[in-house]
Design a protein around this motif. Structure first.
Motif, PDB file in Angstrom:
ATOM      1  N   GLN A 104     -38.419  -2.486  34.572  1.00 53.40           N
ATOM      2  CA  GLN A 104     -38.426  -3.798  35.363  1.00 53.40           C
ATOM      3  C   GLN A 104     -38.884  -3.751  37.066  1.00 53.40           C
ATOM      4  OE1 GLN A 104     -35.995  -1.985  34.195  1.00 53.40           O
ATOM      5  NE2 GLN A 104     -34.151  -2.305  35.456  1.00 53.40           N
ATOM      6  N   ARG A 105     -39.707  -4.778  37.425  1.00 49.94           N
ATOM      7  CA  ARG A 105     -40.320  -4.648  38.716  1.00 49.94           C
ATOM      8  C   ARG A 105     -39.289  -5.765  39.451  1.00 49.94           C
ATOM      9  NH1 ARG A 105     -46.381  -5.859  39.173  1.00 49.94           N
ATOM     10  NH2 ARG A 105     -45.658  -7.975  39.202  1.00 49.94           N
ATOM     11  N   ARG A 106     -38.950  -5.083  40.516  1.00 42.84           N
ATOM     12  CA  ARG A 106     -37.865  -6.016  41.386  1.00 42.84           C
ATOM     13  C   ARG A 106     -38.708  -6.603  42.623  1.00 42.84           C
ATOM     14  NH1 ARG A 106     -34.517  -2.028  39.564  1.00 42.84           N
ATOM     15  NH2 ARG A 106     -32.521  -2.771  38.477  1.00 42.84           N
ATOM     16  N   GLY A 110     -39.693  -3.539  43.976  1.00 39.50           N
ATOM     17  CA  GLY A 110     -40.879  -3.233  43.179  1.00 39.50           C
ATOM     18  C   GLY A 110     -40.368  -2.418  41.946  1.00 39.50           C
ATOM     19  N   LEU A 111     -41.093  -1.051  41.642  1.00 38.15           N
ATOM     20  CA  LEU A 111     -40.683  -0.170  40.492  1.00 38.15           C
ATOM     21  C   LEU A 111     -39.466   0.909  41.036  1.00 38.15           C
ATOM     22  CD1 LEU A 111     -44.145   0.418  38.705  1.00 38.15           C
ATOM     23  CD2 LEU A 111     -42.543  -1.475  38.392  1.00 38.15           C
ATOM     24  N   PHE A 112     -39.426   0.997  42.124  1.00 35.75           N
ATOM     25  CA  PHE A 112     -38.478   2.010  42.808  1.00 35.75           C
ATOM     26  C   PHE A 112     -37.132   1.780  43.221  1.00 35.75           C
ATOM     27  CE2 PHE A 112     -42.839   3.093  42.824  1.00 35.75           C
ATOM     28  CZ  PHE A 112     -42.888   4.403  41.949  1.00 35.75           C
ATOM     29  N   TYR A 113     -36.362   2.682  43.359  1.00 35.54           N
ATOM     30  CA  TYR A 113     -35.037   2.533  43.999  1.00 35.54           C
ATOM     31  C   TYR A 113     -34.613   3.920  44.900  1.00 35.54           C
ATOM     32  CZ  TYR A 113     -32.675   5.044  40.152  1.00 35.54           C
ATOM     33  OH  TYR A 113     -32.278   5.908  39.415  1.00 35.54           O
ATOM     34  N   HIS A 114     -33.295   3.883  45.484  1.00 29.16           N
ATOM     35  CA  HIS A 114     -33.080   5.243  46.040  1.00 29.16           C
ATOM     36  C   HIS A 114     -31.476   5.646  45.620  1.00 29.16           C
ATOM     37  CE1 HIS A 114     -36.269   3.549  48.671  1.00 29.16           C
ATOM     38  NE2 HIS A 114     -36.291   4.452  49.002  1.00 29.16           N
ATOM     39  N   SER A 115     -31.146   6.746  45.675  1.00 31.34           N
ATOM     40  CA  SER A 115     -30.076   7.217  45.684  1.00 31.34           C
ATOM     41  C   SER A 115     -29.359   7.537  47.244  1.00 31.34           C
ATOM     42  CB  SER A 115     -29.907   8.547  45.242  1.00 31.34           C
ATOM     43  OG  SER A 115     -28.549   9.369  45.118  1.00 31.34           O
ATOM     44  N   PRO A 223     -36.172   2.823  32.589  1.00 29.56           N
ATOM     45  CA  PRO A 223     -37.121   2.070  31.615  1.00 29.56           C
ATOM     46  C   PRO A 223     -36.590   1.748  30.133  1.00 29.56           C
ATOM     47  CG  PRO A 223     -37.271   4.678  31.577  1.00 29.56           C
ATOM     48  CD  PRO A 223     -36.312   4.220  32.635  1.00 29.56           C
ATOM     49  N   PHE A 224     -37.258   0.875  29.430  1.00 34.08           N
ATOM     50  CA  PHE A 224     -37.043   0.715  28.210  1.00 34.08           C
ATOM     51  C   PHE A 224     -37.744   1.818  27.385  1.00 34.08           C
ATOM     52  CE2 PHE A 224     -34.893  -3.190  29.666  1.00 34.08           C
ATOM     53  CZ  PHE A 224     -34.068  -3.246  28.851  1.00 34.08           C
ATOM     54  N   VAL A 264     -42.784  -4.892  33.360  1.00 32.41           N
ATOM     55  CA  VAL A 264     -44.346  -4.384  33.324  1.00 32.41           C
ATOM     56  C   VAL A 264     -44.266  -3.114  32.479  1.00 32.41           C
ATOM     57  CG1 VAL A 264     -44.849  -5.542  35.307  1.00 32.41           C
ATOM     58  CG2 VAL A 264     -44.256  -3.159  35.191  1.00 32.41           C
ATOM     59  N   THR A 265     -45.325  -2.728  31.874  1.00 34.81           N
ATOM     60  CA  THR A 265     -45.763  -1.779  30.920  1.00 34.81           C
ATOM     61  C   THR A 265     -45.871  -0.507  31.972  1.00 34.81           C
ATOM     62  OG1 THR A 265     -48.073  -2.082  30.982  1.00 34.81           O
ATOM     63  CG2 THR A 265     -46.650  -2.801  29.196  1.00 34.81           C
ATOM     64  N   PHE A 266     -45.550   0.579  31.717  1.00 39.20           N
ATOM     65  CA  PHE A 266     -45.565   1.834  32.531  1.00 39.20           C
ATOM     66  C   PHE A 266     -45.939   2.953  31.785  1.00 39.20           C
ATOM     67  CE2 PHE A 266     -41.590   2.415  30.492  1.00 39.20           C
ATOM     68  CZ  PHE A 266     -41.529   3.813  30.464  1.00 39.20           C
ATOM     69  N   GLU A 267     -46.591   4.097  32.615  1.00 33.61           N
ATOM     70  CA  GLU A 267     -47.043   5.505  31.903  1.00 33.61           C
ATOM     71  C   GLU A 267     -46.103   6.625  32.169  1.00 33.61           C
ATOM     72  OE1 GLU A 267     -49.456   5.410  29.931  1.00 33.61           O
ATOM     73  OE2 GLU A 267     -50.296   3.578  30.240  1.00 33.61           O
TER      74      GLU A 267
END
Length: 293
Positions: A104-106, A110-115, A223-224, A264-267
């Motif tokens: 998921q892209r937010r 975006g594609l990332f987040y934080h702890s 990811p899925f 979105v797809t990812f690698e």
């Protein structure tokens, strides 16, 4: 007359059998327990219905009891496509062949987040060092942001968390950690910043009521991924359906998470940093915290 009834019954049974043979096997999607399992099933239900329409087959969704449970079910082919945390995805790859599907892209992150490590603003804790002898909450040993990343942080500073804190709680979900902190059941806890943002947006907590003591570097999202041996056409259809859901059924996507902009797809290269952390922590750590239920 009896022979006629028997013939009709046999014909009906054969018709039923033939009809069932045309039915497609359900696609089973497994989700890690990032929040209340019942609520997760309800939020994912519109996407499940959308996938059933797009794939033209039944879709079954489950939330596993823990992070290791999803890996175990995929190994035993009881789950076809899993929604993982970043670290549980890397751990799963050490046990079975997976194929990346979508992430998921937010809209904001975006594609990332934080702890983040948080405490109540009135707790008296103002720095990371103040955490010594505090009552502390993690999410689950399988959670990337709720355990793995802070565990690596503590290790890098020579801290053994079992003796560092007065008590340690594993709350189970990110929501539960934040609730435990805000209710005063623990002094501080660690969770994903997405959950904190969600609580602030819904006004369950005010920004002035919570203090962030530490924030990690950015982490790739959840990811899925499909079992590699899943039918190629089915994998392709799932990928196409998920990358189009923001156009075809945006309400279903927003039901799952209203901050998602699109899938979105990812690698796998997106998870190189997480793979490096896994290597540093070692195989035994992965076994103890992800692969042994």
């Amino acid at each position: 007359m009896i022979r006629m009834y028997a013939t009709l019954a046999l014909a009906a049974a054969l018709a039923l059998t033939l009809g069932c043979s045309d039915e497609k096997e359900p696609l089973t999607v497994g989700l890690i327990p990032s929040s209340d399992p019942t609520a997760m099933i309800e939020r994912f239900a519109p996407i499940e219905a959308y996938l059933e329409r797009e794939l033209r087959r039944p879709v079954d969704t489950i939330v596993t009891e823990n992070y290791a449970g999803l890996i175990d079910r995929m190994k035993s082919r009881r789950v076809d496509i899993g929604w993982f945390g970043a670290f549980s995805y890397i751990a799963a790859q050490s046990e079975l062949e997976l194929e990346p599907m979508v992430i998921q892209r937010r809209e904001e992150s975006g594609l990332f987040y934080h702890s983040v490590i948080v405490t109540r603003a009135d707790s008296g804790l103002t720095t990371f060092e103040d955490l010594a002898d505090a009552d502390f909450a993690f999410v689950d040993r399988g959670s990337t942001s709720g355990f793995v990343i802070p565990y690596a942080l503590f290790k890098s500073r020579g801290i053994e968390y079992e003796g560092h804190f007065r008590s340690v709680t594993f709350s189970g979900t990110h929501d539960d950690v934040l609730e435990d902190v805000m209710e005063g059941d623990v002094d501080a806890g660690v969770l994903e910043d997405l959950t904190l943002q969600k609580w602030i947006a819904s006004e369950k907590v005010q920004p002035s009521e919570v203090r962030v003591l530490w924030r990690s570097e950015r982490l790739p999202g959840s990811p899925f991924a499909a079992r590699k041996d899943l039918d190629d056409d089915l994998k392709s259809a799932f990928r196409q359906a998920m990358t189009a859901v923001h156009e075809k059924d945006p309400d279903a996507m927003k039901s799952f998470d209203d901050r998602i902009e699109q899938f979105v797809t990812f690698e796998d290269s997106l998870y190189t940093h997480i793979q490096n952390i896994s290597t540093i922590l070692g195989k035994q750590y992965v076994l103890d915290n992800f692969l042994n239920n």
